[in-house]
Design an enzyme around this catalytic site. Structure first.
Site: not given
Ligand code: ATR
Length: 289
Positions: A73, A109
């Site tokens: 990520k 997210d």
């Protein structure tokens, strides 16, 4: 699940290591089928250091985009030509799309978590929000809370330096040492656990003594979704607090990621309908991705 494809099908993937148990293929292919789109989503194991080779292959295969999980990520950032404000603030990327031969990164997210709150009529706006943990998920949620009008965002972490580094980025954010968690709880309108404590398979059940100091009726939300009632939620419920697990965040981050891949904005009704479909899919137990 059964998927359909044609000679014009575009590929999507989740890459990570491990990736075999990812629910993303199930969620994304369910959406692709519901929206009748000509895409196909697969799981690809890519080890740490394997990003350059994957990116070359994905370009050759004209991938539409891909999601990233551990350990990519942050590592992907140097390979991107553009990042959305959400990704820049989160300092991590969970979705990448290929546009005009360039890789663009996004983070869904925090947006996914915020949309999950809405299902419960909970909000960041004007609230004192306390976040447990200072990792990637905490950062995404903290930045979204700050951007969404939270009055104050307290970040409680066992490694105080990590919370301090996170909080240096916005004046609304404030780092709190674990020893001071009770003081933080006493002023908290919304408490969020982003640590893996209580997650199935970790063997850690954890204890949350500071919950006793939480403001009456303040919601307690966990980013963990397995087990469905986490130890954090059970402890909060025993004290009369409403709770939520991480399933909504998982579902909505996937929906926003698919909209990003498609370069579309899904309106509120579509997001709600897809959210309900994905929840039925996951709760129906066909969860083998
Ligand atoms: P994610 O990307 O899911 O947020 P992460 O970046 O590994 O995962 O972050 C996990 C967070 O949970 C960290 O803040 C970690 O605390 P440290 O910064 O001190 O490492 C926290 N965490 C993990 N296990 C924990 C435990 N048993 N008790 C308290 N905090 C824990």
């Amino acid at each position: 699940m059964q998927v359909e494809y044609s000679n014009s099908t575009r590929l999507l993937a989740v890459i990570g290591d491990p990736v075999a148990h990812s629910l993303s293929p199930l969620l994304q292919n369910t959406m692709i089928r519901a929206l009748n789109r000509d895409d196909l989503y697969v799981a690809v194991r890519v080890e740490k250091g394997g990003l350059p080779a994957f990116l070359d292959a994905a370009k050759t295969l004209a991938f539409r985009g891909f999601n990233l999980t551990m350990p990519h990520k942050v590592d992907v950032i140097p390979f991107l030509s553009a990042m959305t404000p959400e990704a820049r603030k989160a300092g991590s990327v969970n979705s990448v799309r290929l546009r005009d031969g360039r890789w663009e990164g996004h983070s869904t997210d925090g947006l996914g978590f915020r949309r999950a709150l809405e299902d419960r009529n909970w909000t960041f706006e004007d609230q004192v929000v306390t976040i447990l943990g200072a990792g990637g998920a905490a950062r995404s949620i903290a930045m979204t809370a700050a951007d969404s009008g939270a009055k104050k965002v307290l970040v409680v972490n066992r490694t105080l330096e990590k919370a301090q580094a996170l909080c240096a980025e916005d004046p609304v954010l404030e780092a709190v040492a674990l020893e001071d968690a009770e003081d933080a709880a006493a002023q908290t309108d919304l408490l969020i656990n982003t640590t893996p404590v209580g997650m199935e398979g970790t063997g850690q059940t954890g204890s949350f003594p500071f919950l006793a100091a939480l403001k009456p009726d303040a919601p307690a939300a966990d980013c963990v979704y397995a087990p469905p009632v986490t130890p954090f939620m059970a402890a909060a419920e025993a004290l009369g607090h409403p709770t939520m697990n991480g399933l909504g965040m998982l579902i909505y981050q996937a929906i926003y990621a698919y909209a990003f891949f498609r370069e579309e904005t899904f309106d509120g009704d579509r997001v709600t309908a897809l959210g309900a479909l994905l929840r039925r899919t996951l709760e129906g137990g066909s969860g083998n991705a």
